[in-house]
Design a protein around this motif. Structure first.
Motif, PDB file in Angstrom:
ATOM      1  N   LEU A 143       0.815  -1.218   0.000  1.00  0.00           N
ATOM      2  CA  LEU A 143       0.000   0.000   0.000  1.00  0.00           C
ATOM      3  C   LEU A 143       0.844   1.261   0.000  1.00  0.00           C
ATOM      4  O   LEU A 143       0.466   2.264  -0.608  1.00  0.00           O
ATOM      5  CB  LEU A 143      -0.933  -0.001   1.210  1.00  0.00           C
ATOM      6  N   ARG A 144       1.983   1.224   0.702  1.00  0.00           N
ATOM      7  CA  ARG A 144       2.788   2.444   0.851  1.00  0.00           C
ATOM      8  C   ARG A 144       4.135   2.350   0.149  1.00  0.00           C
ATOM      9  O   ARG A 144       4.971   3.236   0.292  1.00  0.00           O
ATOM     10  CB  ARG A 144       2.988   2.736   2.347  1.00  0.00           C
ATOM     11  N   HIS A 145       4.326   1.276  -0.602  1.00  0.00           N
ATOM     12  CA  HIS A 145       5.557   1.081  -1.382  1.00  0.00           C
ATOM     13  C   HIS A 145       6.805   1.166  -0.508  1.00  0.00           C
ATOM     14  O   HIS A 145       7.845   1.693  -0.914  1.00  0.00           O
ATOM     15  CB  HIS A 145       5.644   2.094  -2.532  1.00  0.00           C
ATOM     16  N   GLU A 146       6.700   0.664   0.726  1.00  0.00           N
ATOM     17  CA  GLU A 146       7.853   0.660   1.617  1.00  0.00           C
ATOM     18  C   GLU A 146       8.874  -0.365   1.136  1.00  0.00           C
ATOM     19  O   GLU A 146       8.519  -1.461   0.685  1.00  0.00           O
ATOM     20  CB  GLU A 146       7.407   0.338   3.044  1.00  0.00           C
ATOM     21  N   GLU A 147      10.141  -0.016   1.224  1.00  0.00           N
ATOM     22  CA  GLU A 147      11.202  -0.921   0.790  1.00  0.00           C
ATOM     23  C   GLU A 147      11.530  -1.931   1.885  1.00  0.00           C
ATOM     24  O   GLU A 147      11.249  -1.710   3.065  1.00  0.00           O
ATOM     25  CB  GLU A 147      12.459  -0.131   0.422  1.00  0.00           C
ATOM     26  N   HIS A 148      12.097  -3.029   1.471  1.00  0.00           N
ATOM     27  CA  HIS A 148      12.508  -4.037   2.438  1.00  0.00           C
ATOM     28  C   HIS A 148      13.745  -4.748   1.905  1.00  0.00           C
ATOM     29  O   HIS A 148      14.074  -4.652   0.722  1.00  0.00           O
ATOM     30  CB  HIS A 148      11.379  -5.041   2.682  1.00  0.00           C
ATOM     31  N   ASP A 149      14.443  -5.427   2.783  1.00  0.00           N
ATOM     32  CA  ASP A 149      15.703  -6.078   2.425  1.00  0.00           C
ATOM     33  C   ASP A 149      15.599  -7.595   2.560  1.00  0.00           C
ATOM     34  O   ASP A 149      14.933  -8.115   3.465  1.00  0.00           O
ATOM     35  CB  ASP A 149      16.837  -5.591   3.339  1.00  0.00           C
ATOM     36  N   TRP A 150      16.267  -8.283   1.671  1.00  0.00           N
ATOM     37  CA  TRP A 150      16.534  -9.710   1.826  1.00  0.00           C
ATOM     38  C   TRP A 150      17.936  -9.843   2.432  1.00  0.00           C
ATOM     39  O   TRP A 150      18.894  -9.237   1.929  1.00  0.00           O
ATOM     40  CB  TRP A 150      16.516 -10.410   0.474  1.00  0.00           C
ATOM     41  N   GLU A 151      18.046 -10.610   3.493  1.00  0.00           N
ATOM     42  CA  GLU A 151      19.366 -10.909   4.031  1.00  0.00           C
ATOM     43  C   GLU A 151      20.092 -11.859   3.075  1.00  0.00           C
ATOM     44  O   GLU A 151      19.476 -12.756   2.495  1.00  0.00           O
ATOM     45  CB  GLU A 151      19.256 -11.584   5.394  1.00  0.00           C
ATOM     46  N   ILE A 152      21.395 -11.682   2.931  1.00  0.00           N
ATOM     47  CA  ILE A 152      22.217 -12.589   2.136  1.00  0.00           C
ATOM     48  C   ILE A 152      23.155 -13.313   3.096  1.00  0.00           C
ATOM     49  O   ILE A 152      23.982 -12.685   3.769  1.00  0.00           O
ATOM     50  CB  ILE A 152      23.010 -11.828   1.061  1.00  0.00           C
ATOM     51  N   LEU A 153      23.024 -14.627   3.180  1.00  0.00           N
ATOM     52  CA  LEU A 153      23.706 -15.409   4.199  1.00  0.00           C
ATOM     53  C   LEU A 153      24.410 -16.614   3.585  1.00  0.00           C
ATOM     54  O   LEU A 153      24.108 -17.022   2.461  1.00  0.00           O
ATOM     55  CB  LEU A 153      22.687 -15.920   5.234  1.00  0.00           C
ATOM     56  N   ASP A 154      25.341 -17.164   4.330  1.00  0.00           N
ATOM     57  CA  ASP A 154      25.883 -18.481   3.988  1.00  0.00           C
ATOM     58  C   ASP A 154      24.888 -19.532   4.467  1.00  0.00           C
ATOM     59  O   ASP A 154      24.454 -19.502   5.620  1.00  0.00           O
ATOM     60  CB  ASP A 154      27.239 -18.700   4.665  1.00  0.00           C
ATOM     61  N   LYS A 155      24.509 -20.444   3.592  1.00  0.00           N
ATOM     62  CA  LYS A 155      23.550 -21.476   3.987  1.00  0.00           C
ATOM     63  C   LYS A 155      24.172 -22.375   5.053  1.00  0.00           C
ATOM     64  O   LYS A 155      25.277 -22.882   4.872  1.00  0.00           O
ATOM     65  CB  LYS A 155      23.133 -22.315   2.784  1.00  0.00           C
ATOM     66  N   PRO A 156      23.484 -22.569   6.169  1.00  0.00           N
ATOM     67  CA  PRO A 156      24.004 -23.480   7.196  1.00  0.00           C
ATOM     68  C   PRO A 156      24.175 -24.895   6.640  1.00  0.00           C
ATOM     69  O   PRO A 156      23.425 -25.319   5.754  1.00  0.00           O
ATOM     70  CB  PRO A 156      22.921 -23.446   8.284  1.00  0.00           C
ATOM     71  N   VAL A 157      25.140 -25.594   7.172  1.00  0.00           N
ATOM     72  CA  VAL A 157      25.357 -26.975   6.719  1.00  0.00           C
ATOM     73  C   VAL A 157      24.138 -27.831   7.024  1.00  0.00           C
ATOM     74  O   VAL A 157      23.681 -28.608   6.174  1.00  0.00           O
ATOM     75  CB  VAL A 157      26.621 -27.555   7.391  1.00  0.00           C
ATOM     76  N   ARG A 158      23.598 -27.680   8.220  1.00  0.00           N
ATOM     77  CA  ARG A 158      22.397 -28.414   8.606  1.00  0.00           C
ATOM     78  C   ARG A 158      21.175 -27.555   8.280  1.00  0.00           C
ATOM     79  O   ARG A 158      20.806 -26.665   9.037  1.00  0.00           O
ATOM     80  CB  ARG A 158      22.433 -28.766  10.093  1.00  0.00           C
ATOM     81  N   HIS A 159      20.598 -27.808   7.122  1.00  0.00           N
ATOM     82  CA  HIS A 159      19.472 -27.001   6.651  1.00  0.00           C
ATOM     83  C   HIS A 159      18.571 -27.890   5.811  1.00  0.00           C
ATOM     84  O   HIS A 159      19.060 -28.798   5.116  1.00  0.00           O
ATOM     85  CB  HIS A 159      19.976 -25.808   5.818  1.00  0.00           C
ATOM     86  N   PRO A 160      17.242 -27.675   5.838  1.00  0.00           N
ATOM     87  CA  PRO A 160      16.343 -28.524   5.041  1.00  0.00           C
ATOM     88  C   PRO A 160      16.622 -28.497   3.546  1.00  0.00           C
ATOM     89  O   PRO A 160      16.342 -29.484   2.850  1.00  0.00           O
ATOM     90  CB  PRO A 160      14.956 -27.946   5.356  1.00  0.00           C
ATOM     91  N   ILE A 161      17.163 -27.386   3.024  1.00  0.00           N
ATOM     92  CA  ILE A 161      17.534 -27.326   1.608  1.00  0.00           C
ATOM     93  C   ILE A 161      18.925 -27.938   1.461  1.00  0.00           C
ATOM     94  O   ILE A 161      19.887 -27.457   2.041  1.00  0.00           O
ATOM     95  CB  ILE A 161      17.540 -25.874   1.095  1.00  0.00           C
ATOM     96  N   ARG A 162      19.015 -28.991   0.677  1.00  0.00           N
ATOM     97  CA  ARG A 162      20.306 -29.675   0.552  1.00  0.00           C
ATOM     98  C   ARG A 162      21.277 -28.893  -0.331  1.00  0.00           C
ATOM     99  O   ARG A 162      22.423 -28.653   0.052  1.00  0.00           O
ATOM    100  CB  ARG A 162      20.093 -31.082  -0.011  1.00  0.00           C
ATOM    101  N   THR A 163      20.864 -28.530  -1.530  1.00  0.00           N
ATOM    102  CA  THR A 163      21.759 -27.831  -2.467  1.00  0.00           C
ATOM    103  C   THR A 163      21.144 -26.504  -2.907  1.00  0.00           C
ATOM    104  O   THR A 163      21.652 -25.439  -2.597  1.00  0.00           O
ATOM    105  CB  THR A 163      22.050 -28.709  -3.699  1.00  0.00           C
TER     106      THR A 163
END
Length: 333
Positions: A143-163
């Motif tokens: 509604l107000r066109h507010e900006e937002h950020d995506w964090e950029i991180l190193d994927k943890p070794v133990r994470h549900p996404i494998r690759t």
């Protein structure tokens, strides 16, 4: 004739969009099963090309908070895809006939069913993008066109996404937001949102044979396959090799009992580039030598209850520059 402002007075107005218009556009996702199906279909759309999708749904409790997690081991979201995940009406699949999700609204329906959404996506091994938002933040963006950020991180070794792939976490699942639309709650907090219901009903809102690659894990930690979608007869699954002029070809289809007009239909494709049978027939029909054959195939392949995919990798040679369609000369060879 030019108008002249002799009074010097002005009227200031604020343009925008009423939040109820937003509610109208995604109200069809009030049903929990339909909402989860939309998230699963996104995972199907963005599977690794040439592979079978792998999508896991998990319901769990942590620190007395209920969660629903949907993880696909797909391609992850590109920059355009990430913008679409946090916008309304924006979708990387818009105008792309190969994807079931192309309106940019389905994934946003999840926010009404929880108190916060966390999205983690890995488009390249090791590099993870993460964003989280509440309904108030989402409305601010829209509604107000507010900006937002995506964090950029190193994927943890133990994470549900494998690759590579995408994880969507619905925090406070089932609590709802308290928002109303036309004096009625946007979602029903008392709606059944259990593993048993998802297992029993989800496949009816997904492409046929989805039970082979979608699992649901409940609070007991046991992964279960979906109930098989109601079809007429047996699944039509097979492959053939070294066909003259065609090469390899595979098919994964079924005649569905309860047709979903927005979902079902036969697609012809090549490792990710798929078109409807009607579009493929239109291209082939240009060559007169195939017209008789098309007439014989139309009765079966044009059946609106036939749904699935016929895949021929050699058709990649005829992909258009946008990789979302085939060139018109596909029938010349």
């Amino acid at each position: 004739m030019t108008a002249t402002n002799r009074t010097g007075r002005k009227e200031r107005v604020r343009s925008g969009i009423n939040q109820h218009h937003i509610f109208d556009s995604i109200r069809s996702f009030k049903d929990c099963v339909k909402m989860v199906a939309e998230l699963v279909k996104n995972g199907i759309d963005y599977r690794v090309k040439g592979s079978v999708p792998e999508i896991a749904i998990r319901l769990f409790t942590e620190n007395k908070v209920e969660y629903a997690e949907i993880v696909d081991q797909g391609r992850g979201a590109s920059e355009a895809g990430r913008q679409g995940l946090t916008s309304l009406g924006e979708s990387e699949g818009r105008g792309d006939g190969t994807k079931t999700g192309d309106k940019g609204s389905g994934s946003k329906g999840a926010i009404w069913h929880c108190q916060k959404i966390v999205i983690e996506t890995v488009p390249e091994p090791g590099k993870m993008y993460r964003v989280s938002y509440t309904i108030e933040q989402f409305l601010g963006w829209i509604l107000r066109h507010e900006e937002h950020d995506w964090e950029i991180l190193d994927k943890p070794v133990r994470h549900p996404i494998r690759t590579t792939g995408t994880r969507i976490l619905l925090c406070g699942f089932g609590k709802g937001t308290g928002y109303t639309h036309r004096d009625k709650p946007l979602v029903n907090p008392k709606e059944v949102r259990t593993m048993e219901r998802l297992v029993a009903e989800l496949s009816e809102r997904l492409p046929p044979n989805s039970h082979r690659f979608v699992t649901v894990t409940g609070h007991d930690g046991v992964a279960r396959k979906l109930q098989v979608r109601k079809i007429e007869g047996e699944p039509i699954i097979g492959e053939a090799h070294d066909i003259p002029g065609v090469g390899e070809i595979s098919w994964d289809m079924a005649v569905v009992a309860n047709r979903d007009r927005d979902l079902d239909g036969l697609k012809i494709g090549a490792d990710g580039t798929n078109v409807t049978w009607q579009e493929y027939a239109r291209l082939i029909r240009r060559n007169k030598r195939y017209q008789a054959l098309l007439g014989q195939l139309e009765e079966a392949f044009g059946n609106p209850h036939l749904s699935g995919l016929i895949n021929g990798p050699r058709m990649n040679e005829y992909r258009s520059s946008g990789s979302s369609a085939f060139e018109g000369d596909i029938a010349d060879d």
